[in-house]
Design a protein around this motif. Structure first.
Motif: not given
Length: 222
Positions: A103-123
């Motif tokens: 359940r702790l994984e929800a803590l980092g969702q805000h940051l991950w929403r910003r980083l995920k598109p950047l990671a997607g651009d590399l694929l």
């Protein structure tokens, strides 16, 4: 109070099953997009980036913990109790007795929403070297096991010890991540064996008890 190299590695090894679910599918998928003779290099670059992010996060929280300790605030006591609690939750997760750690994984969702598109651009990856920045970004994927390890970095005593403890944790996750990308099924089966997870859970519980005992000795009046 540093976690120590081998206990931190054990934490990473013990979380192999969760790593397979969170990152293993990605490692397996993108390794197939490059030529077979470049697959190992691609996986190594990806994991090097991931471990670098772990080390940076560990150094940041380790530095924070050292600052709190230096100014003499009781907040350090709360940090240690948190570290012990998360270690117990991790042991219970390995035994499949309680899955609340996730359940702790929800803590980092805000940051991950910003980083995920950047990671997607590399694929998809055009060459193995693109896997390095992909790993750097993917290292911030919300993960309860990583947060548990970070709690130990928080009470490690310094930014250096915090960074090293998280690098050791990352090294523990490395075998299963490489095995996933290279289809090494026997190693994956070994790391997910109930006997291995039971032993790891017992050791982690013993470490939590030791941390609580040391904390009690330091904070309770004589």
């Amino acid at each position: 109070m540093t976690l120590g190299f081998w206990p931190a590695v054990l934490m990473g090894l013990a979380g192999a099953g969760h790593c397979l679910g969170m990152c293993g599918s990605l490692a397996g998928a993108f390794s197939l997009t490059v030529a077979p003779n470049r697959r190992l290099v691609t996986l190594l670059m990806y994991n090097l980036g991931r471990l670098a992010s772990y080390g940076l996060a560990g150094a940041l929280v380790g530095g924070l913990g050292a600052y709190v300790s230096a100014i003499g605030t009781p907040l350090l006591l709360a940090f240690r109790l948190l570290a012990a609690l998360l270690l117990v939750l991790m042991a219970l997760y390995l035994l499949r007795w309680h899955l609340g750690l996730m359940r702790l994984e929800a803590l980092g969702q805000h940051l991950w929403r910003r980083l995920k598109p950047l990671a997607g651009d590399l694929l998809p990856l055009k060459n193995p070297w693109q896997a390095l920045p992909l790993g750097l970004l993917w290292g911030w994927l919300p993960c309860g096991l990583v947060y548990s390890a970070l709690s130990w970095a928080l009470v490690s005593g310094s930014a250096l010890d915090g960074g090293l403890s998280m690098l050791a944790f990352g090294l523990g996750t490395l075998p299963v991540m490489l095995a996933t990308g290279l289809a090494a099924t026997k190693l994956k089966q070994l790391l997910q064996h109930p006997g291995f997870k039971g032993l790891a859970a017992f050791i982690l519980l013993a470490m939590a008890v030791n941390l609580l005992f040391v904390t009690w000795r330091q904070w309770m009046p004589a």
